[in-house]
Motif scaffolding. Structure first.
Motif, short mmCIF file in Angstrom:
data_model
loop_
_atom_site.label_atom_id
_atom_site.label_comp_id
_atom_site.label_asym_id
_atom_site.label_seq_id
_atom_site.Cartn_x
_atom_site.Cartn_y
_atom_site.Cartn_z
N VAL A 1 0.85 -1.20 0.00
CA VAL A 1 0.00 0.00 0.00
C VAL A 1 0.88 1.25 0.00
O VAL A 1 1.85 1.33 0.76
N ILE A 2 0.54 2.21 -0.87
CA ILE A 2 1.25 3.49 -0.88
C ILE A 2 0.23 4.60 -0.64
O ILE A 2 -0.74 4.73 -1.39
N SER A 3 0.41 5.34 0.44
CA SER A 3 -0.47 6.48 0.73
C SER A 3 0.33 7.74 0.46
O SER A 3 1.44 7.89 0.97
N LEU A 4 -0.23 8.65 -0.34
CA LEU A 4 0.60 9.80 -0.71
C LEU A 4 -0.08 11.14 -0.55
O LEU A 4 -1.28 11.24 -0.31
N GLN A 5 0.73 12.16 -0.70
CA GLN A 5 0.30 13.55 -0.60
C GLN A 5 0.89 14.30 -1.78
O GLN A 5 2.05 14.14 -2.10
N TYR A 6 0.03 15.09 -2.45
CA TYR A 6 0.47 15.73 -3.69
C TYR A 6 1.33 16.97 -3.45
O TYR A 6 1.12 17.69 -2.48
N PRO A 7 2.23 17.24 -4.39
CA PRO A 7 2.90 18.55 -4.39
C PRO A 7 1.90 19.61 -4.86
O PRO A 7 0.74 19.31 -5.14
N VAL A 8 2.38 20.83 -5.02
CA VAL A 8 1.52 21.91 -5.52
C VAL A 8 1.46 21.84 -7.05
O VAL A 8 2.44 22.11 -7.74
N TYR A 9 0.30 21.42 -7.56
CA TYR A 9 0.04 21.43 -9.01
C TYR A 9 -1.22 22.26 -9.23
O TYR A 9 -2.22 22.07 -8.53
N TRP A 10 -1.17 23.13 -10.22
CA TRP A 10 -2.30 24.05 -10.45
C TRP A 10 -3.19 23.60 -11.60
O TRP A 10 -4.22 24.23 -11.87
N ASP A 11 -2.80 22.51 -12.24
CA ASP A 11 -3.50 22.15 -13.47
C ASP A 11 -3.55 20.62 -13.56
O ASP A 11 -2.61 19.95 -13.15
N LEU A 12 -4.64 20.08 -14.08
CA LEU A 12 -4.84 18.63 -14.08
C LEU A 12 -3.81 17.90 -14.94
O LEU A 12 -3.32 16.83 -14.56
N MET A 13 -3.44 18.46 -16.09
CA MET A 13 -2.46 17.81 -16.95
C MET A 13 -1.09 17.79 -16.27
O MET A 13 -0.34 16.82 -16.37
N GLU A 14 -0.80 18.86 -15.53
CA GLU A 14 0.46 18.95 -14.80
C GLU A 14 0.49 17.88 -13.70
O GLU A 14 1.51 17.20 -13.50
N PHE A 15 -0.66 17.70 -13.02
CA PHE A 15 -0.75 16.66 -11.99
C PHE A 15 -0.52 15.28 -12.63
O PHE A 15 0.26 14.47 -12.12
N CYS A 16 -1.21 15.01 -13.72
CA CYS A 16 -1.11 13.69 -14.37
C CYS A 16 0.32 13.41 -14.82
O CYS A 16 0.82 12.29 -14.68
N ASP A 17 0.98 14.43 -15.34
CA ASP A 17 2.36 14.28 -15.79
C ASP A 17 3.28 13.98 -14.59
O ASP A 17 4.14 13.10 -14.65
N GLY A 18 3.08 14.71 -13.49
CA GLY A 18 3.88 14.50 -12.29
C GLY A 18 3.65 13.12 -11.68
O GLY A 18 4.60 12.44 -11.26
N PHE A 19 2.39 12.68 -11.67
CA PHE A 19 2.06 11.37 -11.09
C PHE A 19 2.65 10.25 -11.94
O PHE A 19 3.16 9.26 -11.42
N ARG A 20 2.61 10.43 -13.27
CA ARG A 20 3.22 9.43 -14.16
C ARG A 20 4.72 9.32 -13.90
O ARG A 20 5.28 8.22 -13.83
N LYS A 21 5.37 10.48 -13.70
CA LYS A 21 6.81 10.46 -13.40
C LYS A 21 7.08 9.79 -12.05
O LYS A 21 8.10 9.11 -11.89
#
Length: 305
Positions: free
Chosen positions: A73-93
């Protein structure tokens, strides 16, 4: 007050599961915080995504129970992303960094929306094998805040916290739900202005899920029958979007059932993940399957199909 913070389970979690910080973007200020527990040999773990007010700690009861049964199990907390595509790109990385090809995602509220958007965003080269959506939504317009989404970054932290607290349950609740709300208020207090503003922006930016892109992903929808921030219309919309999804209903649980009804939520997560046992997408150690299967069968049957 602070019953959860002083509980033996929470203190055991904090003392045994290390918090990792990972940077995958060129911008060093974008830090993913996560707890990665359970057998590292599992290549398709379940990843837990928190709501606007949550941190990686809010799923501590899922981490403890599921790793005890042999899951990674991995429980996480997001960095500061202002845009959904930016979030998706960061999560993929992040998944690339963790060397995870495909994963199961459990998302609560905003976490569930982000999980759906990530599955949609990566549909041509799928990274999401299944989804568990808890008190979640598929269209940000339900909050009637799309017009203010672009101004959250200007607001001071106390104002942002007031907006989030406005969605917390009001009126009498049972002691466990009251403890869950106290804990979430404490977690909310730990978030800074940009963390809160960016999450509210993602939560309210005009966007909706395109279900035809994720029709092959197995979905379980967990929701509550009592008062929560989600309207009945938002829940109905989710059922329409995913007609083949398994449905797991909790009579009570409010906005944070993973805290105040953790045994039921953990059971529904187990039932969802059980369909992948024996495949390369199992989130559990093969050695643990038989013992865990028996325990699930003793505790209850499947949720409504």
């Amino acid at each position: 007050m602070d019953e959860i913070k002083v509980s033996p389970d929470y203190n055991w979690f904090r003392s045994t599961v290390p918090l990792k910080r990972i940077i995958v973007d060129d911008d060093d200020s974008k830090v993913w915080s996560l707890y990665d527990a359970g057998p590292k040999s599992i290549r398709c773990p379940i990843i837990l995504l928190p709501p606007v007010s949550g941190t990686a700690e809010v799923f501590f009861q899922q981490v403890l129970a599921l790793t005890g049964w042999g899951y990674r199990v991995i429980s996480l907390q997001y960095p500061v992303y202002w845009d959904l595509m930016e979030f998706c790109d960061g999560f993929r990385k992040l998944l690339d960094h963790l060397q995870l090809d495909k994963v199961h995602l459990f998302g609560a509220s905003l976490g569930g929306f982000l999980a759906q958007k990530f599955a949609e965003c990566t549909h041509k080269s799928p990274r999401v094998h299944s989804l568990i959506l808890c008190n979640s939504f598929s269209d940000t317009s339900i909050f009637n805040q799309t017009w203010t989404a672009n101004s959250f970054w200007l607001m001071p932290a106390f104002m942002l916290k007031k907006i989030v607290l406005g969605n917390f349950a009001k009126g009498p609740v049972d002691p466990k739900m009251a403890d869950a709300i106290d804990f979430m208020v404490d977690r909310l207090e730990s978030l800074n202005q940009s963390e809160l503003a960016s999450r509210l922006t993602l939560n309210c930016q005009n966007s909706y899920v395109e279900p035809h892109k994720i029709k092959d992903v197995a979905v379980t929808i967990i929701d509550v029958f009592d008062q929560s921030a989600l309207s009945l219309e938002a829940k109905e919309e989710m059922y329409k979007l995913y007609p083949n999804a398994r449905r797991a209903h909790l009579k009570t649980g409010g906005n944070f059932p993973y805290l105040c009804r953790s045994a039921e939520v953990n059971l529904y997560i187990q039932i969802h993940l059980r369909q992948f046992h024996g495949t390369r997408y199992a989130a559990i150690s093969p050695a643990m399957v038989s013992a865990e299967e028996l325990e699930v069968q003793e505790q209850g049957s499947d949720p409504d199909q």
